[in-house]
Write a protein that holds these residues in place. Structure first.
Motif, PDB file in Angstrom:
ATOM      1  N   ALA A  69       0.826  -1.202   0.000  1.00  5.51           N
ATOM      2  CA  ALA A  69       0.000   0.000   0.000  1.00  5.51           C
ATOM      3  C   ALA A  69       0.860   1.252   0.000  1.00  5.51           C
ATOM      4  CB  ALA A  69      -0.930   0.003   1.215  1.00  5.51           C
ATOM      5  N   SER A  70       1.931   1.234   0.777  1.00  5.06           N
ATOM      6  CA  SER A  70       2.807   2.406   0.841  1.00  5.06           C
ATOM      7  C   SER A  70       3.467   2.666  -0.498  1.00  5.06           C
ATOM      8  CB  SER A  70       3.871   2.208   1.927  1.00  5.06           C
ATOM      9  OG  SER A  70       3.272   2.068   3.197  1.00  5.06           O
ATOM     10  N   LEU A  71       3.899   1.591  -1.152  1.00  2.00           N
ATOM     11  CA  LEU A  71       4.546   1.775  -2.451  1.00  2.00           C
ATOM     12  C   LEU A  71       3.559   2.295  -3.503  1.00  2.00           C
ATOM     13  CD1 LEU A  71       6.804  -1.411  -2.537  1.00  2.00           C
ATOM     14  CD2 LEU A  71       7.543   0.958  -2.230  1.00  2.00           C
ATOM     15  N   VAL A  72       2.279   1.811  -3.425  1.00  2.00           N
ATOM     16  CA  VAL A  72       1.261   2.311  -4.368  1.00  2.00           C
ATOM     17  C   VAL A  72       1.000   3.792  -4.134  1.00  2.00           C
ATOM     18  CG1 VAL A  72      -1.173   2.169  -5.001  1.00  2.00           C
ATOM     19  CG2 VAL A  72       0.152   0.073  -4.719  1.00  2.00           C
ATOM     20  N   VAL A  73       0.822   4.151  -2.844  1.00  2.00           N
ATOM     21  CA  VAL A  73       0.602   5.558  -2.521  1.00  2.00           C
ATOM     22  C   VAL A  73       1.785   6.404  -2.945  1.00  2.00           C
ATOM     23  CG1 VAL A  73       0.340   7.179  -0.611  1.00  2.00           C
ATOM     24  CG2 VAL A  73      -0.990   5.065  -0.635  1.00  2.00           C
ATOM     25  N   ALA A  74       2.982   5.880  -2.728  1.00  2.00           N
ATOM     26  CA  ALA A  74       4.190   6.616  -3.093  1.00  2.00           C
ATOM     27  C   ALA A  74       4.268   6.838  -4.595  1.00  2.00           C
ATOM     28  CB  ALA A  74       5.427   5.872  -2.595  1.00  2.00           C
ATOM     29  N   GLU A  75       3.899   5.806  -5.366  1.00  2.00           N
ATOM     30  CA  GLU A  75       3.961   5.954  -6.819  1.00  2.00           C
ATOM     31  C   GLU A  75       2.927   6.983  -7.314  1.00  2.00           C
ATOM     32  OE1 GLU A  75       4.967   5.553 -10.786  1.00  2.00           O
ATOM     33  OE2 GLU A  75       6.055   5.070  -8.924  1.00  2.00           O
ATOM     34  N   ARG A  76       1.711   6.942  -6.747  1.00  2.00           N
ATOM     35  CA  ARG A  76       0.714   7.928  -7.143  1.00  2.00           C
ATOM     36  C   ARG A  76       1.170   9.336  -6.761  1.00  2.00           C
ATOM     37  NH1 ARG A  76      -5.376   7.718  -4.867  1.00  2.00           N
ATOM     38  NH2 ARG A  76      -4.267   8.348  -2.960  1.00  2.00           N
ATOM     39  N   ALA A  77       1.735   9.479  -5.559  1.00  2.00           N
ATOM     40  CA  ALA A  77       2.230  10.787  -5.141  1.00  2.00           C
ATOM     41  C   ALA A  77       3.359  11.263  -6.037  1.00  2.00           C
ATOM     42  CB  ALA A  77       2.696  10.715  -3.683  1.00  2.00           C
ATOM     43  N   ARG A  78       4.226  10.306  -6.462  1.00  2.00           N
ATOM     44  CA  ARG A  78       5.335  10.707  -7.340  1.00  2.00           C
ATOM     45  C   ARG A  78       4.814  11.227  -8.676  1.00  2.00           C
ATOM     46  NH1 ARG A  78       7.986   9.043 -11.558  1.00  2.00           N
ATOM     47  NH2 ARG A  78       6.646   7.209 -11.794  1.00  2.00           N
ATOM     48  N   GLN A  79       3.855  10.497  -9.248  1.00  2.00           N
ATOM     49  CA  GLN A  79       3.334  10.932 -10.540  1.00  2.00           C
ATOM     50  C   GLN A  79       2.581  12.257 -10.422  1.00  2.00           C
ATOM     51  OE1 GLN A  79       1.574   8.083 -13.182  1.00  2.00           O
ATOM     52  NE2 GLN A  79       2.506   6.337 -12.121  1.00  2.00           N
ATOM     53  N   ARG A  80       1.804  12.418  -9.347  1.00  2.00           N
ATOM     54  CA  ARG A  80       1.127  13.702  -9.153  1.00  2.00           C
ATOM     55  C   ARG A  80       2.127  14.833  -8.961  1.00  2.00           C
ATOM     56  NH1 ARG A  80      -4.163  12.478  -5.231  1.00  2.00           N
ATOM     57  NH2 ARG A  80      -5.384  11.341  -6.827  1.00  2.00           N
ATOM     58  N   ALA A  81       3.212  14.537  -8.223  1.00  2.00           N
ATOM     59  CA  ALA A  81       4.239  15.558  -8.013  1.00  2.00           C
ATOM     60  C   ALA A  81       4.889  15.955  -9.318  1.00  2.00           C
ATOM     61  CB  ALA A  81       5.271  15.048  -7.013  1.00  2.00           C
ATOM     62  N   GLU A  82       5.101  14.956 -10.209  1.00  2.00           N
ATOM     63  CA  GLU A  82       5.692  15.272 -11.508  1.00  2.00           C
ATOM     64  C   GLU A  82       4.740  16.157 -12.330  1.00  2.00           C
ATOM     65  OE1 GLU A  82       6.824  11.781 -13.557  1.00  2.00           O
ATOM     66  OE2 GLU A  82       8.623  11.431 -12.328  1.00  2.00           O
ATOM     67  N   ILE A  83       3.451  15.802 -12.301  1.00  2.00           N
ATOM     68  CA  ILE A  83       2.464  16.630 -13.023  1.00  2.00           C
ATOM     69  C   ILE A  83       2.457  18.052 -12.457  1.00  2.00           C
ATOM     70  CG2 ILE A  83       0.001  16.969 -13.437  1.00  2.00           C
ATOM     71  CD1 ILE A  83      -0.282  13.907 -13.482  1.00  2.00           C
ATOM     72  N   ALA A  84       2.471  18.135 -11.127  1.00  2.00           N
ATOM     73  CA  ALA A  84       2.441  19.454 -10.486  1.00  2.00           C
ATOM     74  C   ALA A  84       3.687  20.254 -10.819  1.00  2.00           C
ATOM     75  CB  ALA A  84       2.293  19.293  -8.971  1.00  2.00           C
ATOM     76  N   ASP A  85       4.873  19.602 -10.730  1.00  2.00           N
ATOM     77  CA  ASP A  85       6.118  20.329 -11.004  1.00  2.00           C
ATOM     78  C   ASP A  85       6.179  20.795 -12.448  1.00  2.00           C
ATOM     79  OD1 ASP A  85       6.918  20.061  -8.440  1.00  2.00           O
ATOM     80  OD2 ASP A  85       8.388  18.478  -8.785  1.00  2.00           O
ATOM     81  N   HIS A  86       5.721  19.933 -13.356  1.00  2.00           N
ATOM     82  CA  HIS A  86       5.722  20.346 -14.768  1.00  2.00           C
ATOM     83  C   HIS A  86       4.824  21.568 -14.965  1.00  2.00           C
ATOM     84  CE1 HIS A  86       6.122  19.918 -19.081  1.00  2.00           C
ATOM     85  NE2 HIS A  86       4.809  19.926 -19.208  1.00  2.00           N
ATOM     86  N   PHE A  87       3.642  21.567 -14.317  1.00  2.00           N
ATOM     87  CA  PHE A  87       2.732  22.699 -14.408  1.00  2.00           C
ATOM     88  C   PHE A  87       3.332  23.947 -13.745  1.00  2.00           C
ATOM     89  CE2 PHE A  87      -0.817  25.042 -12.282  1.00  2.00           C
ATOM     90  CZ  PHE A  87      -1.308  25.681 -13.422  1.00  2.00           C
ATOM     91  N   ILE A  88       3.962  23.759 -12.591  1.00  2.00           N
ATOM     92  CA  ILE A  88       4.576  24.889 -11.880  1.00  2.00           C
ATOM     93  C   ILE A  88       5.640  25.539 -12.737  1.00  2.00           C
ATOM     94  CG2 ILE A  88       6.033  25.500  -9.901  1.00  2.00           C
ATOM     95  CD1 ILE A  88       4.489  23.282  -8.343  1.00  2.00           C
ATOM     96  N   GLU A  89       6.452  24.717 -13.418  1.00  2.00           N
ATOM     97  CA  GLU A  89       7.502  25.266 -14.266  1.00  2.00           C
ATOM     98  C   GLU A  89       6.934  26.057 -15.441  1.00  2.00           C
ATOM     99  OE1 GLU A  89       9.394  21.630 -15.121  1.00  2.00           O
ATOM    100  OE2 GLU A  89      10.686  21.654 -13.337  1.00  2.00           O
TER     101      GLU A  89
END
Length: 733
Positions: A73-93
């Motif tokens: 469960a932690s790894l699944v949550v971590a992967e979703r958070a990573r992908q969301r963070a990438e989407i967010a960072d790309h948008f922020i940039e």
């Protein structure tokens, strides 16, 4: 220091890839990932311990299973958070340069929340905090929504803008919402947001036919909209881009505006089925009003003599001026007023020679002058009674003096005066002076005038005389100077549609000039082509209050007993005998009012010159749901009818560009409100410039009103473009 950002800078940044594939932000740490790995190691250790345990390994296996679940469960949550963070960072940039956050983007300026849809999902809300150097405007706010839509892969719109906190909130628009949006609603909303900013909240109401009838807007342009010119610009552009005739209601305190669609004006208005009530008392007189027609807001427009002592009607031949005058006379005589008529053309009011309560009708010049002198003397007599305490205004019966073709009357009176004036008399007759006195003093003596003019004349429509003409009606297109005299504007009234008979301008109860469709009064002249006896009978008075009177006709020269010829003097004409006519008018017997749901069949003959199809009364509700005047259960109101338009062809002698100069080429900055500009050279379409030219992003913005149709419009032209123009040519007094 970097320069302050404007609209252009914001738009340039809106479609710029900042890193071109290179990440400007370091990846965010993922604590859930490390927790999952740790949980997995714990699970592995517990499993190994269970396998080598000497006693029962169940506890070790349970710990191993739980650790494995937590790890997964932690790894699944971590992967979703990573992908969301990438989407967010790309948008922020991408979004930070647009918000002037440079050189490095900042995660603190952007907050993505309410993720929905799928394993990763999309943020339903985006909160942005921009740099203090940004000058926010509608285009810049729109660019933020565009960047979010492209970067995040969903459609976003501005939901809120908080200038003091430098914060913008974007919201995702669901696919189902986009699909279900009505095209009319979508277009109206887009136009409003173009004008009042992307943050504007728009609600559009439609009728059963799918047409927009009401647009409610809450905006954040309070400072801009405080200026009348800005509001007018919004109104003009909305009128050209969203079908309908819109009436705005601005609330400058709450930063809201409601645009309501004005109902289409009728093309034909028939007289009310119910006659005007008899004026028997002073209270009846105070309340008495004459319906003139229906205005652009669908309201009945009336002349109230007690409040608006005198009336003027301006219109060229064939414009409908005489029809307006006939309607006034018919309503006055139904009410039992004493009516005196001056027929300036001598044959225009032949039908009134045998009309109940038209006590005197003057067609000869000497009788016309005498009628004015008698009205003036009557006014003075009444003033003398009031001054002596023998009477009050309430004791007098009202008198209406109808002066048609007043300009022609003045010229004819001066010519006749030159023939009959006494030795040492003034060079001009006293007619204009007498009319001016009645205009100033007639109200208190219950003497009211209706003056008819072919064109606006400064002798009547200026100064104190103009102020006493409380009801003013224009039935033909005015020259700029004529419009200035009538409405205090070089624009209003210069674009009255020529193809709709009975259409004009008039003052409403608030003293504001509005478009009006006047009542079509039947012509009572039996010798006219449009005479219809049945229609005339419906408006003929039912009670004779004032008998018809005639004036003795004097010969210009008399011969005495000695055979000497003596010219008849001015005094003789003024002392001519007034006597009761041997043939008195007959009244129309009172009958039940005709049904309001249909126009009498006999009336159609009277409308042949105006229609190509039968006229029928419109008694159903209009598309907006607001009932027309004909629907209201009030037979005293005019009847709305429809007719097919026929082009109005003016007299050949009428100058289509009266009051304007010859066409010249003119740069837009030199134009003035009221000038004519040619908006379509191929069709030779001219328009009146409604407001002074205004600069916009693309050049010079010109707001105009088409001269033939009366429709508002606007165009942007380059400052260097030369436009075919006819400047106002002021008339010499």
């Amino acid at each position: 220091m970097e320069p302050q950002m404007g609209v252009g800078t914001a738009q340039a940044g809106a479609h710029q890839e900042v890193d071109e594939g290179l990440r400007a932000l370091a990846p965010q740490p993922q604590p859930a990932k490390f927790f999952g790995i740790g949980s997995g190691l714990v699970a592995a250790g517990a499993l190994a311990a269970g396998m080598f345990a000497a006693t029962d390994p169940a506890l070790a296996y349970a710990v191993a299973g739980g650790g494995a679940g937590v790890s997964t469960a932690s790894l699944v949550v971590a992967e979703r958070a990573r992908q969301r963070a990438e989407i967010a960072d790309h948008f922020i940039e991408q979004i930070c340069p647009v918000m002037m956050i440079r050189p490095r983007p900042s995660r603190a300026a952007v907050k993505l929340s309410r993720w929905r849809g799928g394993f990763i999902g999309l943020p339903q809300q985006v909160q942005l905090t921009y740099h203090a150097r940004v000058v926010p405007d509608p285009e810049w706010l729109k660019s933020l929504a565009e960047v979010a839509s492209v970067s995040l892969g969903a459609k976003y719109k501005v939901e809120a803008h908080l200038p003091r906190k430098r914060r913008v909130v974007l919201g995702a628009v669901g696919a189902e919402q986009v699909e279900k949006t009505d095209p009319t609603v979508d277009r109206a909303s887009r136009v409003v947001r173009d004008l009042l900013g992307e943050s504007a909240r728009v609600k559009v109401e439609l009728n059963d036919d799918g047409d927009a009838t009401r647009i409610e807007v809450a905006h954040e342009q309070g400072s801009n909209m405080a200026m009348a010119s800005k509001r007018l610009r919004v109104e003009r552009v909305l009128a050209t881009r969203v079908p309908g005739d819109w009436v705005p209601e601005w609330n400058l305190v709450e930063d809201t505006v409601v645009f309501s669609a004005r109902e289409p004006m009728p093309s034909l208005v028939l007289p009310p089925p119910e006659h005007s009530p008899l004026v028997r008392t002073h209270a009846d007189y105070r309340d008495f009003q004459i319906p003139l027609g229906v205005d652009e807001d669908g309201e009945q427009l009336s002349w109230h003599p007690r409040k608006q002592p005198h009336m003027v009607v301006v219109g060229t031949t064939g414009s409908g001026k005489t029809v307006v005058e006939q309607n006034v006379v018919q309503r006055l005589t139904q009410a039992g007023w004493k009516v005196w008529v001056i027929d300036g053309k001598r044959i225009e009011f032949i039908g009134l020679r045998d009309w109940p309560n038209v006590e005197r009708l003057a067609s000869r010049i000497e009788h016309q002058v005498k009628l004015i002198e008698d009205a003036h003397d009557l006014m003075n007599e009444r003033y003398a009674l009031i001054e002596a305490g023998k009477a009050t205004s309430a004791d007098f019966e009202p008198v209406a003096l109808i002066v048609d073709e007043a300009t022609t009357l003045l010229e004819a009176a001066d010519d006749w005066w030159a023939e009959v004036k006494p030795k040492g008399g003034s060079s001009k007759s006293a007619v204009l002076k007498r009319l001016g006195n009645i205009g100033r003093l007639g109200r208190s003596a219950k003497i009211h005038m209706l003056i008819g003019l072919q064109r606006a004349d400064t002798r009547f429509i200026s100064g104190e005389f103009r102020d006493n003409l409380g009801m003013r009606v224009a039935m033909s297109r005015l020259s700029p100077d004529g419009a200035k005299m009538m409405w205090d504007s070089y624009v209003v009234g210069t674009t009255i549609p020529r193809h709709i008979k009975g259409r004009g301008m008039a003052l409403n109860s608030a003293g504001v000039p509005v478009m009006i469709q006047t009542i079509y009064a039947p012509n009572p002249d039996p010798g006219s082509d449009d005479y219809d006896p049945q229609r005339v009978a419906t408006v003929r008075p039912r009670e004779v209050v004032h008998k018809k009177m005639l004036v003795e006709i004097l010969e210009p020269v008399t011969v005495d007993l000695d055979g000497n010829e003596n010219p008849t003097s001015y005094a003789d004409y003024m002392d001519a005998r007034v006597y009761e006519a041997p043939d008195q008018p007959q009244v129309q017997p009172a009958t039940a009012p005709a049904a309001r749901s249909a126009v009498p069949a006999g009336a159609l003959a009277a409308l042949q010159s105006l229609n190509t199809a039968p006229a029928t009364a419109a008694v159903e509700e209009r598309p907006t749901g607001r009932p027309s005047p004909a629907v209201l259960a009030d037979p005293s109101r005019p009847v709305i009818a429809e007719r097919k338009h026929m082009p109005y062809v003016p007299d050949d002698e009428q100058d289509l560009f009266e009051g304007y100069g010859e066409p010249v080429e003119c740069p837009p900055r030199e134009l003035q409100a009221g000038d004519l500009i040619q908006i379509d050279p191929d069709a030779e379409t001219w328009a009146v410039l409604a407001e002074a030219p205004q600069e916009d992003e693309t050049g010079i913005y010109l707001e105009y009103i088409e001269r033939d149709t009366g429709e508002a419009g606007g165009i942007s032209v380059a400052a260097t473009e030369m436009l075919p123009t006819r400047h106002i040519e002021h008339e010499e007094n």
